[in-house]
Design a protein around this motif. Structure first.
Motif, mmCIF file in Angstrom:
data_model
loop_
_atom_site.group_PDB
_atom_site.id
_atom_site.type_symbol
_atom_site.label_atom_id
_atom_site.label_comp_id
_atom_site.label_asym_id
_atom_site.label_seq_id
_atom_site.Cartn_x
_atom_site.Cartn_y
_atom_site.Cartn_z
ATOM 1 N N TYR A 1 -23.934 -19.634 -41.225
ATOM 2 C CA TYR A 1 -22.652 -18.989 -41.518
ATOM 3 C C TYR A 1 -22.448 -17.814 -40.563
ATOM 4 C CZ TYR A 1 -19.176 -15.967 -43.661
ATOM 5 O OH TYR A 1 -18.083 -15.171 -43.868
ATOM 6 N N THR A 2 -21.305 -17.798 -39.902
ATOM 7 C CA THR A 2 -20.911 -16.683 -39.048
ATOM 8 C C THR A 2 -19.536 -16.223 -39.485
ATOM 9 O OG1 THR A 2 -22.152 -17.592 -37.169
ATOM 10 C CG2 THR A 2 -20.514 -15.898 -36.688
ATOM 11 N N GLY A 3 -19.443 -14.996 -39.984
ATOM 12 C CA GLY A 3 -18.170 -14.475 -40.439
ATOM 13 C C GLY A 3 -17.245 -14.126 -39.285
ATOM 14 N N SER A 4 -16.001 -13.888 -39.590
ATOM 15 C CA SER A 4 -15.044 -13.514 -38.548
ATOM 16 C C SER A 4 -15.422 -12.157 -37.963
ATOM 17 C CB SER A 4 -13.622 -13.469 -39.117
ATOM 18 O OG SER A 4 -13.522 -12.501 -40.139
ATOM 19 N N ARG A 5 -15.126 -11.964 -36.681
ATOM 20 C CA ARG A 5 -15.457 -10.700 -36.026
ATOM 21 C C ARG A 5 -14.419 -10.354 -34.973
ATOM 22 N NH1 ARG A 5 -20.494 -11.815 -31.813
ATOM 23 N NH2 ARG A 5 -19.410 -13.296 -30.461
ATOM 24 N N ILE B 1 -12.052 3.157 -35.133
ATOM 25 C CA ILE B 1 -11.930 1.997 -36.009
ATOM 26 C C ILE B 1 -13.169 1.898 -36.883
ATOM 27 C CG2 ILE B 1 -11.519 -0.484 -36.091
ATOM 28 C CD1 ILE B 1 -9.303 1.170 -34.750
ATOM 29 N N THR B 2 -12.995 1.830 -38.173
ATOM 30 C CA THR B 2 -14.124 1.777 -39.097
ATOM 31 C C THR B 2 -14.100 0.470 -39.882
ATOM 32 O OG1 THR B 2 -12.866 2.878 -40.822
ATOM 33 C CG2 THR B 2 -14.129 4.279 -39.327
ATOM 34 N N GLY B 3 -15.201 0.231 -40.625
ATOM 35 C CA GLY B 3 -15.258 -0.927 -41.508
ATOM 36 C C GLY B 3 -15.444 -2.233 -40.781
ATOM 37 N N SER B 4 -16.549 -2.366 -40.061
ATOM 38 C CA SER B 4 -16.907 -3.613 -39.383
ATOM 39 C C SER B 4 -15.892 -4.009 -38.322
ATOM 40 C CB SER B 4 -17.055 -4.755 -40.402
ATOM 41 O OG SER B 4 -17.987 -4.426 -41.394
ATOM 42 N N GLU B 5 -15.365 -3.049 -37.598
ATOM 43 C CA GLU B 5 -14.336 -3.329 -36.614
ATOM 44 C C GLU B 5 -14.776 -2.994 -35.194
ATOM 45 O OE1 GLU B 5 -11.342 -5.176 -38.671
ATOM 46 O OE2 GLU B 5 -11.159 -4.504 -36.614
ATOM 47 N N LEU B 6 -16.049 -3.110 -34.921
ATOM 48 C CA LEU B 6 -16.536 -2.869 -33.566
ATOM 49 C C LEU B 6 -16.617 -4.204 -32.834
ATOM 50 C CD1 LEU B 6 -17.443 -0.324 -32.027
ATOM 51 C CD2 LEU B 6 -19.794 -0.991 -32.495
ATOM 52 N N VAL B 7 -16.093 -4.246 -31.620
ATOM 53 C CA VAL B 7 -16.031 -5.503 -30.866
ATOM 54 C C VAL B 7 -17.425 -6.083 -30.650
ATOM 55 C CG1 VAL B 7 -15.467 -6.514 -28.624
ATOM 56 C CG2 VAL B 7 -13.886 -4.920 -29.697
ATOM 57 N N PHE C 1 -19.649 -7.320 -32.775
ATOM 58 C CA PHE C 1 -20.630 -7.248 -33.848
ATOM 59 C C PHE C 1 -20.090 -7.990 -35.072
ATOM 60 C CE2 PHE C 1 -21.862 -3.787 -31.120
ATOM 61 C CZ PHE C 1 -23.244 -3.841 -31.148
ATOM 62 N N THR C 2 -20.861 -8.974 -35.544
ATOM 63 C CA THR C 2 -20.421 -9.820 -36.645
ATOM 64 C C THR C 2 -20.812 -9.195 -37.979
ATOM 65 O OG1 THR C 2 -20.823 -11.741 -35.218
ATOM 66 C CG2 THR C 2 -20.441 -12.161 -37.548
ATOM 67 N N PRO C 3 -19.855 -8.890 -38.851
ATOM 68 C CA PRO C 3 -20.168 -8.203 -40.104
ATOM 69 C C PRO C 3 -21.081 -8.990 -41.038
ATOM 70 C CG PRO C 3 -17.825 -8.036 -39.609
ATOM 71 C CD PRO C 3 -18.406 -9.023 -38.656
ATOM 72 N N ARG C 4 -20.947 -10.325 -41.077
ATOM 73 C CA ARG C 4 -21.744 -11.129 -42.002
ATOM 74 C C ARG C 4 -22.246 -12.384 -41.291
ATOM 75 N NH1 ARG C 4 -20.826 -6.924 -43.792
ATOM 76 N NH2 ARG C 4 -19.763 -6.335 -45.727
ATOM 77 N N THR C 5 -23.555 -12.596 -41.329
ATOM 78 C CA THR C 5 -24.153 -13.817 -40.787
ATOM 79 C C THR C 5 -25.277 -14.271 -41.703
ATOM 80 O OG1 THR C 5 -25.705 -12.560 -39.408
ATOM 81 C CG2 THR C 5 -23.638 -13.249 -38.376
ATOM 82 N N GLY C 6 -25.561 -15.565 -41.701
ATOM 83 C CA GLY C 6 -26.645 -16.054 -42.538
ATOM 84 C C GLY C 6 -27.031 -17.480 -42.207
ATOM 85 N N ASN C 7 -28.220 -17.863 -42.633
ATOM 86 C CA ASN C 7 -28.729 -19.224 -42.488
ATOM 87 C C ASN C 7 -29.419 -19.635 -43.778
ATOM 88 O OD1 ASN C 7 -28.486 -19.845 -39.380
ATOM 89 N ND2 ASN C 7 -29.349 -17.779 -39.524
#
Length: 240
Positions: A161-165, A129-135, A137-143
């Motif tokens: 901000y915590t993106g979907s994972r 599985i590629t493209g930010s699809e590892l269990v 691990f959050t692809p996008r986070t920020g403060n």
């Protein structure tokens, strides 16, 4: 062991689970500027072996260790995958505006953001599985936030901000579970009565933003909703 009666699911430990190993590579470039400011840029890569992920493992039988009462429940547990790579970029900024006149010199600002790309071999044919699809691990986070510190008063307002994972893998994409993105705001207040005593109040999730929600395959197919309302904490801190 965790039992979810509504979803008829048991989450249990896997006795055959092996340790996960990793090698990390990091590089950071930092720039300090006046007054009291920092801008940093970092890149990193993590190479994992035997990486751990959570997945469904079939249904519980009537002769299982859980007993007949849970026969037919879906069993979910942790497994070892093969190799995995996580590559990322981090940007961070912070500054105290101590060069401003009067009241304004107590203000500060901060922001950071992280991008991840992940790739993993789940140990099944065709399950790379590629493209930010590892269990896990959050692809996008920020403060991002602002602060004020002066005359014994400390005020901080922070938005996270915590993106979907991906939270649960399955070889069938329609059965994969994801944690939904969230954007809560927190407020922290403190006042130093003297050099030994201070009082504080923390308002967690000021606007009661939905957090810790989970969906299966598509965001409209909700799998789990945990409701945590706005929380307010008061306290007294001292040093003697």
């Amino acid at each position: 062991m965790t039992i979810d009666n509504e979803q008829m699911t048991i989450t249990s430990n896997n006795p055959d689970l092996q340790p996960q190993y990793g090698k990390n590579y990091d590089a950071v470039l930092e720039y300090y500027f006046e007054p009291a400011g920092l801008l940093s840029l970092g890149v990193f890569q993590k190479n994992l072996s035997n990486f751990i992920y959570r997945s469904d493992a079939g249904t519980v039988g009537s002769d299982s260790i859980f007993g007949e009462a849970y026969a037919g429940y879906l069993l979910r547990t942790d497994f070892n995958g093969g190799s995995a790579e996580i590559r990322g970029l981090e940007v961070s900024y912070s500054q105290q505006f101590s060069n401003l006149p009067g009241f304004w010199r107590g203000f500060g600002a901060f922001a950071n953001f992280t991008w991840l790309e992940s790739e993993g071999d789940y140990g099944e044919p065709g399950a790379n599985i590629t493209g930010s699809e590892l269990v896990g691990f959050t692809p996008r986070t920020g403060n991002v936030g602002i602060s004020y510190m002066a005359h014994g008063v400390i005020v901080r307002v922070k938005m996270n901000y915590t993106g979907s994972r991906l939270s649960g893998f399955n070889a069938d994409p329609s059965r994969r579970t994801y944690d939904k993105e969230s954007l809560p705001v927190d407020l922290n207040l403190a006042y130093a009565v003297n050099r030994w005593l201070s009082v504080y109040a923390d308002v967690i999730n000021v606007f009661n933003t939905p957090t810790n929600h989970q969906y299966r395959y598509v965001p409209s197919r909700m799998n789990r909703n945990d409701l945590y309302t706005t929380t307010i904490k008061f306290g007294v801190a001292g040093s003697f």
